[in-house]
Structures are given as structure tokens and as C-alpha cells.
Design an enzyme around this catalytic site. Structure first.
Site, PDB file in Angstrom:
ATOM      1  N   LYS A  47      54.902 -17.007 -50.737  1.00  0.00           N
ATOM      2  CA  LYS A  47      53.784 -16.598 -50.115  1.00  0.00           C
ATOM      3  C   LYS A  47      52.878 -15.655 -51.059  1.00  0.00           C
ATOM      4  O   LYS A  47      51.769 -15.746 -50.879  1.00  0.00           O
ATOM      5  CB  LYS A  47      54.340 -15.640 -48.914  1.00  0.00           C
ATOM      6  CG  LYS A  47      54.851 -14.427 -48.964  1.00  0.00           C
ATOM      7  CD  LYS A  47      55.285 -13.715 -47.911  1.00  0.00           C
ATOM      8  CE  LYS A  47      55.748 -12.553 -48.257  1.00  0.00           C
ATOM      9  NZ  LYS A  47      55.016 -11.226 -49.167  1.00  0.00           N
ATOM     10  N   THR A  48      53.421 -15.168 -51.754  1.00  0.00           N
ATOM     11  CA  THR A  48      52.623 -14.209 -52.913  1.00  0.00           C
ATOM     12  C   THR A  48      51.683 -15.046 -53.500  1.00  0.00           C
ATOM     13  O   THR A  48      50.392 -15.051 -53.868  1.00  0.00           O
ATOM     14  CB  THR A  48      53.441 -13.261 -53.481  1.00  0.00           C
ATOM     15  OG1 THR A  48      54.386 -12.583 -52.967  1.00  0.00           O
ATOM     16  CG2 THR A  48      52.578 -12.468 -54.328  1.00  0.00           C
ATOM     17  N   ASP A 243      49.221  -9.413 -45.767  1.00  0.00           N
ATOM     18  CA  ASP A 243      50.335  -9.796 -46.051  1.00  0.00           C
ATOM     19  C   ASP A 243      51.691  -8.995 -45.273  1.00  0.00           C
ATOM     20  O   ASP A 243      51.168  -7.886 -44.533  1.00  0.00           O
ATOM     21  CB  ASP A 243      50.766  -9.385 -47.699  1.00  0.00           C
ATOM     22  CG  ASP A 243      51.947  -9.873 -48.340  1.00  0.00           C
ATOM     23  OD1 ASP A 243      52.461 -10.867 -47.759  1.00  0.00           O
ATOM     24  OD2 ASP A 243      52.676  -9.531 -49.358  1.00  0.00           O
ATOM     25  N   GLU A 244      52.668  -9.702 -45.230  1.00  0.00           N
ATOM     26  CA  GLU A 244      53.765  -8.939 -44.464  1.00  0.00           C
ATOM     27  C   GLU A 244      53.575  -8.649 -42.921  1.00  0.00           C
ATOM     28  O   GLU A 244      53.636  -7.625 -42.366  1.00  0.00           O
ATOM     29  CB  GLU A 244      54.448  -7.775 -44.954  1.00  0.00           C
ATOM     30  CG  GLU A 244      54.939  -8.222 -46.627  1.00  0.00           C
ATOM     31  CD  GLU A 244      56.377  -8.878 -46.449  1.00  0.00           C
ATOM     32  OE1 GLU A 244      56.812  -9.374 -45.358  1.00  0.00           O
ATOM     33  OE2 GLU A 244      56.814  -9.053 -47.554  1.00  0.00           O
ATOM     34  N   GLN A 274      61.823 -12.455 -40.293  1.00  0.00           N
ATOM     35  CA  GLN A 274      62.187 -11.166 -41.081  1.00  0.00           C
ATOM     36  C   GLN A 274      61.575  -9.896 -40.681  1.00  0.00           C
ATOM     37  O   GLN A 274      61.319  -9.071 -41.363  1.00  0.00           O
ATOM     38  CB  GLN A 274      61.571 -11.601 -42.673  1.00  0.00           C
ATOM     39  CG  GLN A 274      62.285 -12.855 -43.268  1.00  0.00           C
ATOM     40  CD  GLN A 274      62.015 -13.087 -44.702  1.00  0.00           C
ATOM     41  OE1 GLN A 274      62.469 -12.209 -45.632  1.00  0.00           O
ATOM     42  NE2 GLN A 274      61.204 -13.876 -45.081  1.00  0.00           N
ATOM     43  N   ARG A 658      68.741 -13.315 -49.403  1.00  0.00           N
ATOM     44  CA  ARG A 658      68.434 -12.662 -50.564  1.00  0.00           C
ATOM     45  C   ARG A 658      69.248 -13.629 -51.843  1.00  0.00           C
ATOM     46  O   ARG A 658      68.888 -13.291 -52.900  1.00  0.00           O
ATOM     47  CB  ARG A 658      69.143 -11.344 -50.604  1.00  0.00           C
ATOM     48  CG  ARG A 658      68.368 -10.348 -49.541  1.00  0.00           C
ATOM     49  CD  ARG A 658      66.912 -10.303 -49.762  1.00  0.00           C
ATOM     50  NE  ARG A 658      66.302 -10.977 -48.627  1.00  0.00           N
ATOM     51  CZ  ARG A 658      65.075 -11.594 -48.543  1.00  0.00           C
ATOM     52  NH1 ARG A 658      64.242 -11.334 -49.454  1.00  0.00           N
ATOM     53  NH2 ARG A 658      64.777 -12.304 -47.821  1.00  0.00           N
TER      54      ARG A 658
END
Length: 707
Positions: A47-48, A243-244, A274, A658
Site C-alpha cells: 500500500k505504501t 493512509d491507515e 487490521q 507479520r
């Protein structure tokens, strides 16, 4: 056209280069038309890179000026990374004029520009957390409130929470008055909070200062009430990217709606699977709200995972599909192969679990794996202690990420201080820590008088109290010394009773007795309750129980000859206590600092952290421990309804995703807490996964029994 416009419109990057290396879904999102957009970006789906590429694409393809773009994220680290990566494509002028900041930085920039209109004097100061706590403490003392009954930090935190919900002091006072009127009874705590909040708001205005929550709230109020300033921002920000987005709260969502004008476009990126910060006010339903608030929202799904093997992703997919409150269903697919099976360690007890994980890490180390590529994750901080000990015993260095080591925690230090003065009454450092903990009206003036006596007689403070005890019994004792002794006599009697008891009890039983008799159990339990913590939420009270269990395990290791001791005196409790304190001091002394550095230790260390702290990180090898009943999901969350249970499932999902190459999930059938064995067993989440593959030949996991 001005020179600035010429610079802004300069070509920055070849369009094909921007899209190079992106998968089809990423390309679709990056090259989407100028529109409102919601990008659901699964864990590890890049996504970044999509956000960075989108910003560069806006400037290169659509000729949007950099100064007309606002990119908002949650941490300074993420904002810095975004600016650096964008800088690889853009010229220096574009990078300079681009707004790429955190929510707080963005709002602060607006408040600096419009301080007067926001009701502030230019040059206003920002209160940090310590400053906020100090101001609240001053107010509580002025209002004659007991700061031992209610901690200033608790009220400061609650004031911040009220501001994050958009509630001013007057609004809160009206709410309190309504509660009093409708319930026909008083609620002392919220009435006190209302008084403190009112005074706090007044003094902050007088002193021209703002705290972190105020920065957001005052900016929203400025934009809400001043249409001229709002229209300037609406005209300025043509393209807004967030973002987020699943971590936004209500005040941040309103800020977004105020900044976006009729001709603006908003692209938000997030993953509702998440969303794990509801306790901080985050509201993942903002993603659904966005679809209803903003017109013609284009939706994009990123589900190709670049991080994990497929077996790990299959575990994550199977787990999260049990959640029903999802914005968009997704099934993560990876491009790193099937990978090795996920190991589920079924351990007889927590000691077996800790040793098994340490042994597995040692095996990885022997194979040449870098320790920094390994992470041990757990639901609550109190679970870390056993793994700290197991790794220390195996001489495997570790660092605790975002938390304290067990023996550095305040409640453990307090408990150890009581034990230390029982084996060394000259230890004034330990004594001064606990002489008024819990509070027993031994204030600074009393301590100063005791220290004066100890200095005059060249003795410790305990010996000074002993001197007072003998002196006040004489007929010619000075009145002021009798008064001084009366203030410390209760503590001295407690000290004498503990000295007597420790000679007649098993060490772990004595430590449990000490924690009860001194009031530490009750003190930290009340402290947890005031901060809204339960036993499952990293409570100090539960950490004290872990200490008792550790002492019991130490006794067993002495009995089994694992710890050397003078055989002639091994049965004496005081000698075992001395040995225990020496042993844990050596263990603590061998630990590296929280930041991962130490002069005598290598930088290559195993990472220990809560699952919450692991969000946004990735490791080749991940161990998720304590994956068991009443821990993950926690018993409190499980009984709070479906929403809380779904967040616990999302938390487990974050932990699983993770891992890049290998994942171990472990649980204990029995766990020792407060010196007692509690039957636990596999988490319901594990049972759900196993049940899903009951009739399948291709299971992504294997169950390994550890005894």
C-alpha cells in the site's frame, strides 16, 4: 504564468516508470481517474508503494500541483518514509511544497497560520504529556482533590479522550448534569472530572497552550465555524490521500470532511481486517461511512501479498473469514511459494512452551539465521517474562520492543525493594522507594527528619527508626521525636512482621504474603482499575502474580540442583531470598536496553513485543505465544459481544501476517499464575482453523506436541 507555476508544472517522471513493477490491481488504483476512492489494501500488499506512486502519478499525468496535494498518515516515521520515497521521483521544489504529514502536524500547520482566528495568540505553546499531567495535578490540588485516590494522569487521559470525541468542558458538564438529573444520584468521579476539565480548559486558554488532542479539536472547530478559512483549504487541497484509514477516529474523520471541498477528491487506503485500536478511539466503520459520505467512490482491492508464504496466508484467510463486519471480502494470495507448514506447538504448560520456543530459536541461530529476523509476539506484556528468562538462560540476546523488561517494571521494582530491605537493612535506595508505597502518610518532611537522624548517627534509615523505637520508650524522650516515631511506627511494625514471617514460610508463599500484607496487591489492582485495565490488559496486578510464579519456579530449580547454593544453608528462606535476588540481578544485568543497544551485547537480537506493537512490521520467523483460551481472545473481550470478539480475531490476524517465511503458534494446556496452575488450552481461534481443515488433505499447518 509565475515561476512557481512553471516549476510546479515541470515534468517529474516518465509515466511508464511510475507504473513499472506494479501488479494489475496496483496499476488500476495508481492510474485511477480523478475521483474519490477507497483502496482496501490487505496485509503486505504494497500500500505504501501505491500511495507514493499515486502522488507521483497525480503530478506527472494529471498535472496536479504538488502544493495542492495533501497526504496524511499516522506516524512521523511513516510520513518521513513517504516524503523520502516521493523525493526519488519529484524535483526538490515539488517535494518542498507537498503536504505529507501526520494528522497532528497538518493541524498544527493550519493553527500556526490562523492562530488568531482559532482563538489563540501567535506563538502558542504545546503541552506534552508530562506538562499535561503536571497541570492537571496542580488543578486537582487547588480543588483539594486527593491525587492518591485519582491519579492526575488518569484525568489527563480522560480529558484527551473527551476532546477526541469533540466534547468540550461545557458539553461534558451538561452531560454530567443530565446524568445526575436522570439517575437521581451523584457520580463523584465524573463530577470531579468535569470540574478539572473546566479549570484545565480555562488555564490552557489563559496560558496560550494546547495539548495534542486540542490541536485536532481546535482545527476542526476553526474549519467548522469559519467558512472563509474552510473555503481556502477546500480550494488549496485538490487531492487528499489518507493512509491507515481504519485507524481514524471521529474527530479525524470530521477533519477530512471539512478539508475536502466540492471539487476535491479523497483517496483513503486501509484494511478493516487490521483494525485493532478501538481502545484508542479508532473506528474501522469510518471505511463504510466514507462510502456513504463521499459521492461516487471508486473501490479497489489489493490482495496480492508480497510478504508471506501461502501456508501462512491460508492460516490468516481461514481465521479472518469468521468475521462478518468486513467492508470487502478478500482472500490474500502470495507470490512467495507454498512455504513450510505452520507449526502449532501444543505445550503441556507455559514452562514447556517457553523452553520449546527458546530451543527453536537456538536451532535457527545454529542454522545461521540472524536473530533480528526473529520475533516473539504475545497478547499481553506479562506473558513476556518467561520467554525473557528462557532466552537469557540460553544466552540468546533479545530486545523488548515498545515495552519494559519484566524486572524494570515499576510494580516489580517496588516488590523487590521490600524484599531487598529484608536482607539488607542498609539499602536506603530500596527503602526510600517503598516507605510510603502504598501511601501511609510518611511525607517528605518525615523522610527528611529520618535522613537527618541517619546522617547524625552514620546509619541507615531503618537503623535510624530502630534508634527512635528505643529512644521514645525512655521517659525523657523529646516530644518531637515521639511524634516522628508515631508517624513511622506502622511501617516499622510491618518491617518487623515481614522479618519474622520470612523465616517460617516457603519463599514463594512468603512473597505472596508480603504482597498482600504490604498492600501492593491492592494498590496496583486499584491502579489498574482506575486506568481501565483488566487482568488481560497488561495489568500490574497480574505482573505481581507472575513474580510469585517465578519465585516458585526458582525454588524448584534450586531443589533440582539447577541453581548452585550452599548446601548447609539451602533450607533457610533468607538464604534462598538472597540467592534469588542475586540471580535476578544477574539476569537483569545481562539484558540489553529497550532501544536494542548495550556495550557488551551484540546488536543482533530477537525481537519481543505485543501483537499490537508489531503492526506495520514484518519478520522472517515469527512465534505467536500464549495463543490460548482466555488470553487470545481475552476472556473480557469474549464476553463483551461480537464486535470485541471480531477485534480480537483481527488482532490474531495481524500477528499471523507479520510472518514472512516461518510461523509457529504456541499454546499451553496449563499456565502458572499467582503460584497456581490454571487450565488453559488452545484458543477458540485455533480450533476454528483446525475445524475448517478437518476433511482436507492439504492442511497449511502441523500440530507438534511438546511435553
Amino acid at each position: 504564468m509565475s515561476d512557481l507555476d512553471l516549476l510546479d508544472s515541470a515534468p517529474v517522471a516518465d509515466e511508464s516508470k511510475i507504473l513499472e513493477g506494479l501488479n494489475d490491481s496496483q496499476k488500476e488504483a495508481v492510474s485511477s481517474p480523478l475521483c474519490n476512492a477507497l483502496i482496501i489494501a490487505g496485509a503486505g500488499t504494497g500500500k505504501t508503494r501505491v500511495l507514493v506512486s499515486r502522488i507521483v502519478y497525480l503530478i506527472s499525468h494529471y498535472q496536479v500541483k504538488a502544493r495542492n496535494i495533501l497526504a496524511v498518515t499516522f506516524t512521523n516515521k511513516a510520513a518521513k518514509e513517504m516524503r523520502e520515497r516521493i523525493g526519488m521521483y519529484l524535483n526538490a521544489n515539488d517535494t518542498h511544497h507537498l503536504w505529507a504529514n501526520t494528522f497532528h502536524s497538518t493541524c498544527l500547520r493550519l493553527l500556526r497560520a490562523y492562530a488568531t482566528q482559532a482563538g489563540l495568540t501567535p506563538g502558542f505553546l504545546i503541552l506534552d504529556t508530562d506538562g499535561q499531567n503536571s497541570l492537571v495535578k496542580r488543578i486537582m490540588l487547588d480543588l483539594k482533590m486527593d491525587i492518591k485516590e485519582i491519579k492526575p494522569s488518569e484525568f489527563a487521559s480522560r480529558i484527551s479522550s473527551l476532546k477526541e470525541k469533540g466534547m468540550r468542558a461545557d458539553d461534558f458538564q451538561k452531560r454530567v448534569n443530565y446524568i445526575k438529573y436522570t439517575n437521581k444520584k451523584k457520580s463523584g468521579t465524573i463530577e470531579k472530572l468535569a470540574l478539572v476539565y473546566s479549570a484545565y480548559e480555562r488555564i490552557c486558554n489563559q496560558e496560550n497552550s494546547v495539548d495534542f488532542a486540542e490541536i485536532l479539536l481546535r482545527t476542526v472547530e476553526l474549519l467548522r465555524s469559519n467558512s472563509a478559512i474552510r473555503e481556502i483549504q477546500n480550494e488549496r487541497f485538490k487531492e487528499i490521500l489518507v493512509d491507515e484509514f481504519q485507524d481514524t477516529n471521529s474527530i479525524q474523520y470530521e477533519l477530512l470532511t471539512l478539508l475536502a471541498g466540492k471539487n476535491s477528491h479523497v483517496m483513503v487506503v486501509g484494511d478493516d481486517d487490521q483494525s485493532i485500536y478501538s481502545w484508542r478511539g479508532a473506528d474501522y466503520t469510518n471505511m463504510k461511512k466514507f462510502l456513504n459520505t463521499f459521492p461516487d467512490v471508486h473501490q479497489y482491492l489489493l490482495s496480492l501479498n508480497y510478504r508471506s508464504t501461502q501456508n501462512i496466508l491460508d492460516m490468516a484467510n481461514t481465521l479472518i473469514e469468521k468475521n462478518f463486519e468486513r467492508v470487502m471480502l478478500k482472500n490474500l494470495k502470495g507470490n512467495n511459494g507454498t512455504g513450510s507448514l505452520v507449526s502449532i506447538f501444543k505445550c503441556a504448560n507455559n514452562r514447556v512452551e517457553e523452553l520449546s520456543v527458546a530451543k527453536e530459536i537456538q536451532s535457527l541461530k545454529d542454522q545461521g539465521v540472524k536473530l533480528s529476523d526473529i520475533a516473539v509476539l504475545y497478547r499481553n506484556n506479562y506473558l513476556s517474562f518467561g520467554f525473557e528468562q528462557a532466552l537469557t538462560k540460553a544466552k540468546i540476546p533479545y530486545v523488548i520492543y515498545g515495552g519494559q523488561k519484566f524486572f524494570e517494571r515499576a510494580e516489580i521494582q517496588s516488590a523487590l525493594a521490600y524484599l531487598k530491605i529484608l536482607v539488607n537493612k542498609k539499602d536506603d535506595t530500596a527503602l526510600l522507594r517503598i516507605i510510603n508505597l502504598p501511601a501511609r502518610k510518611i511525607g517528605p518532611k518525615v523522610v527528611e527528619s529520618l535522613r537527618n537522624i541517619s546522617n547524625e548517627h552514620s546509619c541507615s534509615i531503618i537503623e535510624a527508626i530502630e534508634y527512635l523505637h528505643e529512644y521514645v520508650s525512655s521517659s525523657d524522650a523529646a516530644k518531637e521525636l515521639k511524634t516522628l516515631y508515631s508517624k513511622v511506627s506502622a511501617f516499622y511494625n510491618l518491617y518487623l512482621e515481614l522479618l519474622s514471617k520470612k523465616e517460617t514460610m516457603r519463599l514463594h508463599e512468603f512473597v505472596h504474603h508480603m504482597l498482600t500484607l504490604t498492600g501492593l496487591y491492592a494498590f496496583y489492582s486499584e491502579k489498574d482499575a482506575k486506568e481501565g485495565k483488566s487482568e488481560e490488559d497488561n495489568s500490574r496486578y497480574k505482573n505481581l502474580g507472575v513474580l510469585v510464579s517465578n519465585v516458585k519456579e526458582f525454588e524448584a530449580s534450586v531443589d533440582q540442583g539447577e541453581v548452585s547454593v550452599d548446601s548447609e544453608n539451602s533450607a533457610k528462606v533468607e538464604d534462598q531470598l538472597t540467592l534469588y535476588l542475586t540471580n535476578i540481578t544477574l539476569v537483569s544485568g545481562g539484558e540489553i536496553n529497550e532501544n536494542g543497544s548495550a556495550e557488551t551485547m551484540p546488536f543482533d537480537c530477537v525481537n519481543l513485543m505485543t501483537i499490537h506493537a508489531s503492526k506495520g512490521l514484518e519478520f522472517k520467523y515469527v512465534f505467536i505465544c500464549g495463543f490460548e483460551s482466555e488470553i487470545l481472545p481475552s476472556s473480557r473481550k469474549s464476553s463483551s459481544g461480537d464486535n470485541s470478539l471480531e477485534e480480537e480475531r483481527r488482532l490474531a490476524y495481524v500477528g499471523i501476517t507479520r510472518a514472512k517465511e516461518q510461523l509457529v503458534i504456541s499454546y499451553a494446556n496449563a499456565r502458572t499464575m499467582f503460584g497456581k496452575n490454571e487450565q488453559k488450552g488452545a484458543s477458540s481461534f485455533i480450533n476454528d482453523i483446525v475445524e475448517s481443515y478437518e476433511n482436507s488433505k492439504n492442511k497449511p499447518y502441523k500440530i507438534v506436541t511438546k511435553i
